[in-house]
Design an enzyme around this catalytic site. Structure first.
Site, PDB file in Angstrom:
ATOM      1  N   ASP A  62       0.816  -1.225   0.000  1.00  0.00           N
ATOM      2  CA  ASP A  62       0.000   0.000   0.000  1.00  0.00           C
ATOM      3  C   ASP A  62       0.843   1.264   0.000  1.00  0.00           C
ATOM      4  OD1 ASP A  62       0.872  -0.533   2.577  1.00  0.00           O
ATOM      5  OD2 ASP A  62      -1.116  -0.902   3.381  1.00  0.00           O
ATOM      6  N   ASN A 128      -7.906  -2.585  14.081  1.00  0.00           N
ATOM      7  CA  ASN A 128      -9.271  -2.968  13.678  1.00  0.00           C
ATOM      8  C   ASN A 128      -9.294  -4.221  12.789  1.00  0.00           C
ATOM      9  OD1 ASN A 128      -8.325  -2.041  11.226  1.00  0.00           O
ATOM     10  ND2 ASN A 128      -9.715  -0.290  11.089  1.00  0.00           N
ATOM     11  N   HIS A 130      -7.442  -4.673  10.060  1.00  0.00           N
ATOM     12  CA  HIS A 130      -7.133  -4.478   8.633  1.00  0.00           C
ATOM     13  C   HIS A 130      -5.824  -5.159   8.267  1.00  0.00           C
ATOM     14  CE1 HIS A 130      -5.000  -0.304   9.362  1.00  0.00           C
ATOM     15  NE2 HIS A 130      -4.089  -1.245   9.272  1.00  0.00           N
ATOM     16  N   GLU A 135      -9.876  -2.128   5.057  1.00  0.00           N
ATOM     17  CA  GLU A 135     -10.554  -1.789   6.301  1.00  0.00           C
ATOM     18  C   GLU A 135     -11.779  -2.691   6.508  1.00  0.00           C
ATOM     19  OE1 GLU A 135      -8.913  -0.014   8.247  1.00  0.00           O
ATOM     20  OE2 GLU A 135      -8.595   2.061   7.630  1.00  0.00           O
TER      21      GLU A 135
END
Ligand code: F6R
Length: 235
Positions: A62, A128, A130, A135
């Site tokens: 990313d 979270n 990810h 996400e």
């Protein structure tokens, strides 16, 4: 899924290096790489070693949308600083955050992945759940795409920036489908903040609400934890 828990992040990073080197010795040539705090120890071990990556390809997960590759918080810069300047690959790919044409960037990155199928994918994990910047709620069949980062991810990542306002709220990320297509996956997680997501991975159900749980459907995954990230596991 093979799960290893270590007392220190140093021991965990040494084990991660062994897994990486083993993949290399077994012929892995295309390495999917991650940024962030977690793989820093592994990258130090790779730099210290005499492994020769000059015939290998790297493809990063990313990059922030809107950050130039020379921006100190860009993932292009992180990779150069933490690995590539010490241990160059034959060719290293990171998304171009400055390409404002998302359709074009996505097409180019997917083409790179198609031309170089990933043998070994390194992952960190978000608080979270990810992976990459996929996400919660991201469909598992997505490939590379432009992501809207959740407020929680922007806040967590603001520790690297002078102020939260400077954190981009979009990023290009490989998709779950790209990660799942890798032949082998190594996931590293350190610290109690990751414990819930790790519990979901190891003891929970597969759910797009917790992206990392997709790995329950992958046949070759190694998970390397410290005591903190393993602290909610029942055994
Ligand atoms: C980074 C990436 C992210 C990080 C995750 C954990 O390329 O893809 O998924 O792995 O946000 O970051 P750290 O390691 O900083 O806790």
């Amino acid at each position: 899924m093979k799960v290893f828990v270590y007392n220190t992040t140093q021991e965990a990073s040494e084990k991660a290096y062994d897994v990486f080197e083993n993949a290399y010795n077994n012929g892995a040539n295309v390495f999917g790489l991650a940024t962030g705090s977690t793989p820093e120890g592994l990258y130090s071990e790779i730099i210290k070693s005499d492994i020769d990556l000059s015939n290998c390809i790297s493809i990063n997960l990313d990059e922030y949308y809107g950050l130039d590759k020379n921006h100190p918080q860009s993932y292009n810069y992180y990779m150069y600083d933490n690995l590539f300047k010490h241990k160059p690959f034959k060719k290293s790919y990171v998304p171009n955050g400055m390409n404002k044409d998302a359709e074009d960037e996505v097409r180019k990155y997917n083409q790179i992945i198609d031309e170089h199928p990933i043998d070994f994918q390194l992952l960190g994990i978000g608080v979270n759940g990810h992976i990459g910047f996929n996400e919660p709620g991201t469909p598992f069949e997505l490939r590379t795409h432009l992501v809207e980062l959740t407020p929680s991810t922007v806040e967590v990542n603001s520790r690297f920036f002078d102020s939260i306002d400077e954190v981009p709220n979009q990023a290009y990320s490989m998709g779950i489908a790209d990660i799942m297509a890798a032949k082998e996956v190594l996931l590293m997680a350190f610290g109690e903040a990751k414990a819930e997501a790790i519990k979901a991975l190891i003891e929970g159900e597969v759910s797009e609400d917790v992206p990392v749980t997709c790995l329950k459907n992958h046949t070759n995954v190694t998970v390397i934890l410290d005591q903190g990230s393993a602290s909610l596991l029942s055994k």
